[in-house]
Design a protein around this motif. Structure first.
Motif, PDB file in Angstrom:
ATOM      1  N   ARG A 243       3.372   5.081 -39.081  1.00  0.00           N
ATOM      2  CA  ARG A 243       2.099   5.795 -38.749  1.00  0.00           C
ATOM      3  C   ARG A 243       2.451   6.686 -37.332  1.00  0.00           C
ATOM      4  O   ARG A 243       1.693   7.864 -37.418  1.00  0.00           O
ATOM      5  CB  ARG A 243       1.211   4.433 -38.065  1.00  0.00           C
ATOM      6  CG  ARG A 243       0.860   3.635 -39.093  1.00  0.00           C
ATOM      7  CD  ARG A 243       0.041   2.577 -38.479  1.00  0.00           C
ATOM      8  NE  ARG A 243      -0.513   1.353 -39.550  1.00  0.00           N
ATOM      9  CZ  ARG A 243      -0.468   0.201 -39.457  1.00  0.00           C
ATOM     10  NH1 ARG A 243       0.036  -0.568 -38.456  1.00  0.00           N
ATOM     11  NH2 ARG A 243      -0.916  -0.723 -40.382  1.00  0.00           N
ATOM     12  N   LYS A 244       3.082   6.263 -36.615  1.00  0.00           N
ATOM     13  CA  LYS A 244       3.517   7.166 -35.412  1.00  0.00           C
ATOM     14  C   LYS A 244       4.160   8.502 -35.867  1.00  0.00           C
ATOM     15  O   LYS A 244       3.578   9.501 -35.414  1.00  0.00           O
ATOM     16  CB  LYS A 244       4.594   6.394 -34.542  1.00  0.00           C
ATOM     17  CG  LYS A 244       4.966   7.057 -33.249  1.00  0.00           C
ATOM     18  CD  LYS A 244       5.880   6.459 -32.307  1.00  0.00           C
ATOM     19  CE  LYS A 244       6.414   7.076 -31.134  1.00  0.00           C
ATOM     20  NZ  LYS A 244       7.485   8.110 -31.713  1.00  0.00           N
ATOM     21  N   PRO A 257     -11.514  11.315 -37.301  1.00  0.00           N
ATOM     22  CA  PRO A 257     -11.637  10.336 -36.545  1.00  0.00           C
ATOM     23  C   PRO A 257     -10.450   9.327 -37.191  1.00  0.00           C
ATOM     24  O   PRO A 257      -9.908   8.150 -36.670  1.00  0.00           O
ATOM     25  CB  PRO A 257     -12.817   9.729 -36.478  1.00  0.00           C
ATOM     26  CG  PRO A 257     -13.811  10.313 -37.606  1.00  0.00           C
ATOM     27  CD  PRO A 257     -12.925  11.737 -37.758  1.00  0.00           C
ATOM     28  N   GLU A 258     -10.361   8.992 -38.445  1.00  0.00           N
ATOM     29  CA  GLU A 258      -9.653   7.989 -39.285  1.00  0.00           C
ATOM     30  C   GLU A 258      -8.076   8.181 -38.802  1.00  0.00           C
ATOM     31  O   GLU A 258      -7.259   7.277 -38.854  1.00  0.00           O
ATOM     32  CB  GLU A 258      -9.566   8.300 -40.724  1.00  0.00           C
ATOM     33  CG  GLU A 258     -11.043   7.645 -41.246  1.00  0.00           C
ATOM     34  CD  GLU A 258     -12.053   8.760 -41.119  1.00  0.00           C
ATOM     35  OE1 GLU A 258     -13.442   8.397 -41.664  1.00  0.00           O
ATOM     36  OE2 GLU A 258     -12.001   9.834 -40.658  1.00  0.00           O
ATOM     37  N   THR A 260      -6.248   9.142 -36.127  1.00  0.00           N
ATOM     38  CA  THR A 260      -6.021   9.319 -34.725  1.00  0.00           C
ATOM     39  C   THR A 260      -5.230   8.170 -34.180  1.00  0.00           C
ATOM     40  O   THR A 260      -5.071   6.988 -35.096  1.00  0.00           O
ATOM     41  CB  THR A 260      -7.564   9.517 -33.944  1.00  0.00           C
ATOM     42  OG1 THR A 260      -7.956   7.987 -34.244  1.00  0.00           O
ATOM     43  CG2 THR A 260      -8.179  10.498 -34.462  1.00  0.00           C
ATOM     44  N   PRO A 261      -4.690   8.111 -32.928  1.00  0.00           N
ATOM     45  CA  PRO A 261      -3.651   6.981 -32.420  1.00  0.00           C
ATOM     46  C   PRO A 261      -4.502   5.468 -32.400  1.00  0.00           C
ATOM     47  O   PRO A 261      -4.199   4.565 -32.553  1.00  0.00           O
ATOM     48  CB  PRO A 261      -3.476   7.342 -31.116  1.00  0.00           C
ATOM     49  CG  PRO A 261      -3.600   9.129 -31.182  1.00  0.00           C
ATOM     50  CD  PRO A 261      -4.462   9.241 -32.218  1.00  0.00           C
ATOM     51  N   GLU A 262      -6.076   5.902 -32.337  1.00  0.00           N
ATOM     52  CA  GLU A 262      -6.798   4.747 -32.033  1.00  0.00           C
ATOM     53  C   GLU A 262      -7.151   3.986 -33.610  1.00  0.00           C
ATOM     54  O   GLU A 262      -7.586   2.816 -33.486  1.00  0.00           O
ATOM     55  CB  GLU A 262      -8.347   5.270 -31.482  1.00  0.00           C
ATOM     56  CG  GLU A 262      -8.169   5.579 -30.158  1.00  0.00           C
ATOM     57  CD  GLU A 262      -7.579   7.083 -29.827  1.00  0.00           C
ATOM     58  OE1 GLU A 262      -7.091   7.535 -28.805  1.00  0.00           O
ATOM     59  OE2 GLU A 262      -7.685   7.821 -30.873  1.00  0.00           O
ATOM     60  N   ASN A 263      -7.265   4.791 -34.493  1.00  0.00           N
ATOM     61  CA  ASN A 263      -7.704   4.349 -35.749  1.00  0.00           C
ATOM     62  C   ASN A 263      -6.617   4.269 -37.108  1.00  0.00           C
ATOM     63  O   ASN A 263      -6.739   3.886 -38.153  1.00  0.00           O
ATOM     64  CB  ASN A 263      -8.740   5.219 -36.293  1.00  0.00           C
ATOM     65  CG  ASN A 263     -10.030   4.985 -35.313  1.00  0.00           C
ATOM     66  OD1 ASN A 263     -10.415   4.048 -34.977  1.00  0.00           O
ATOM     67  ND2 ASN A 263     -10.450   5.848 -35.116  1.00  0.00           N
ATOM     68  N   ASP A 265      -4.042   2.500 -37.671  1.00  0.00           N
ATOM     69  CA  ASP A 265      -3.609   1.396 -37.908  1.00  0.00           C
ATOM     70  C   ASP A 265      -4.863   0.748 -39.115  1.00  0.00           C
ATOM     71  O   ASP A 265      -4.162   0.009 -40.011  1.00  0.00           O
ATOM     72  CB  ASP A 265      -3.747   0.087 -36.915  1.00  0.00           C
ATOM     73  CG  ASP A 265      -2.464   0.507 -35.911  1.00  0.00           C
ATOM     74  OD1 ASP A 265      -1.875   1.433 -35.977  1.00  0.00           O
ATOM     75  OD2 ASP A 265      -2.406  -0.537 -35.082  1.00  0.00           O
ATOM     76  N   ASN A 266      -5.768   1.220 -39.252  1.00  0.00           N
ATOM     77  CA  ASN A 266      -6.983   1.018 -40.167  1.00  0.00           C
ATOM     78  C   ASN A 266      -6.823   1.876 -41.480  1.00  0.00           C
ATOM     79  O   ASN A 266      -7.526   1.494 -42.217  1.00  0.00           O
ATOM     80  CB  ASN A 266      -8.286   0.829 -39.559  1.00  0.00           C
ATOM     81  CG  ASN A 266      -8.391  -0.428 -38.555  1.00  0.00           C
ATOM     82  OD1 ASN A 266      -7.760  -1.355 -38.709  1.00  0.00           O
ATOM     83  ND2 ASN A 266      -8.977  -0.091 -37.543  1.00  0.00           N
TER      84      ASN A 266
END
Length: 290
Positions: A243-244, A257-258, A260-263, A265-266
């Motif tokens: 992911r990183k 938005p999907e 991004t570092p915030e999302n 993981d989903n």
């Protein structure tokens, strides 16, 4: 409604019975040997069952073009004894039911989009990293294919600066599969994957290759969810590295938005169906074919 499923893998076959809700009721596993030996076990398993359809998710390459004279065949597989084997035709000789047929990874993508981690999305991508690397896609709710099924495990990727391994793919050498499948790990590092858990350089390099592939798939297909499975991905520290590196490689280019570092993981996730993804996928093909 009882549906039969066959996860026809290069190492093992998994046969099972499930229903239209993706629930696996019964399953049996045996090694993939010769077509004659292996399929005799398949026939024996299903002759005792009353199924309304059978789905096959097969190792490939296979012919999925229904207009082709060789539809239902396993074609130019590295498993020599299975080359040009008419797996659908042999099943039809034994069972007078509809038979669905696609690659094992496309089947898994269909199962994950129907019942698993990508449920509720009309597009998803399923990637398995194991003995080989295979990728299937569901687009607009249907398994994707063009002239044939995708072969996204054999794309070309940039070499890691520290990688001197030649690659093991018999067709392309250092394609993605040749550099990042389980046998590549073992041959490059001279150890089994489970013996390499505490070697961070191994997984940084593995993530480098898997992330490149996912970046390409995102740019080409723009799937709404990516599911990554297979034996190699059971290394718990690998997916966070992937992911990183996907984020680093994209470098903000796909501004959604999907991703991004915030999302993230989903967005890039493990299979919701776990080890049943392949068999549930075969059952989904059976439901689809019916």
């Amino acid at each position: 409604m009882l549906i039969g499923g066959i996860e026809a893998g290069g190492t093992k076959f998994v046969c099972g019975i499930g229903n239209e809700h993706g629930e696996v009721i019964e399953r049996v596993t045996f090694p993939t040997t010769t077509p004659e030996e292996t399929m005799e076990k398949v026939f024996s398993f299903f002759h005792e069952k009353e199924v309304e359809a059978i789905g096959i998710g097969s190792f490939g390459p296979i012919d999925v073009d229904r207009a082709s004279e060789t539809y239902g065949y396993i074609t130019e597989t590295p498993k020599v004894k299975w080359r040009n084997y008419n797996i659908v035709g042999e099943l039809k000789k034994q069972f007078d039911v509809p038979i669905g047929f696609h690659t094992d990874v496309t089947a898994a993508a269909l199962a994950e989009s129907t019942w698993g981690a990508a449920k509720g999305f009309d597009s998803c991508l399923y990637m398995t990293v194991g003995t080989g690397i295979g990728v299937g896609a569901v687009i607009d709710g249907k398994p994707y294919q063009g002239l044939t099924h995708p072969e996204m495990g054999h794309i070309l990727v940039k070499r890691h600066p520290n990688d001197t391994f030649d690659g093991f793919c018999p067709y392309h050498g250092d394609c993605l599969e040749g550099l990042a499948a389980g046998p590549a790990l073992e041959k490059r590092w001279n150890k089994k994957g489970q013996e390499l858990t505490d070697h961070p350089q191994v997984w940084e390099m593995e993530a480098y290759y898997v992330a490149q592939a996912l970046m390409n798939y995102i740019l080409v297909l723009s799937p709404k969810k990516i599911v990554v499975g297979g034996g190699v991905m059971k290394q718990e520290h690998l997916l966070p590295l992937v992911r990183k590196q996907v984020l680093e490689l994209l470098n903000g280019y796909v501004a959604l938005p999907e991703i991004t570092p915030e999302n993230i993981d989903n967005y890039i996730v493990l299979p919701g169906l776990g080890d049943n993804a392949g068999l549930a996928g075969a059952i989904a093909l059976g439901v689809d074919g019916k």
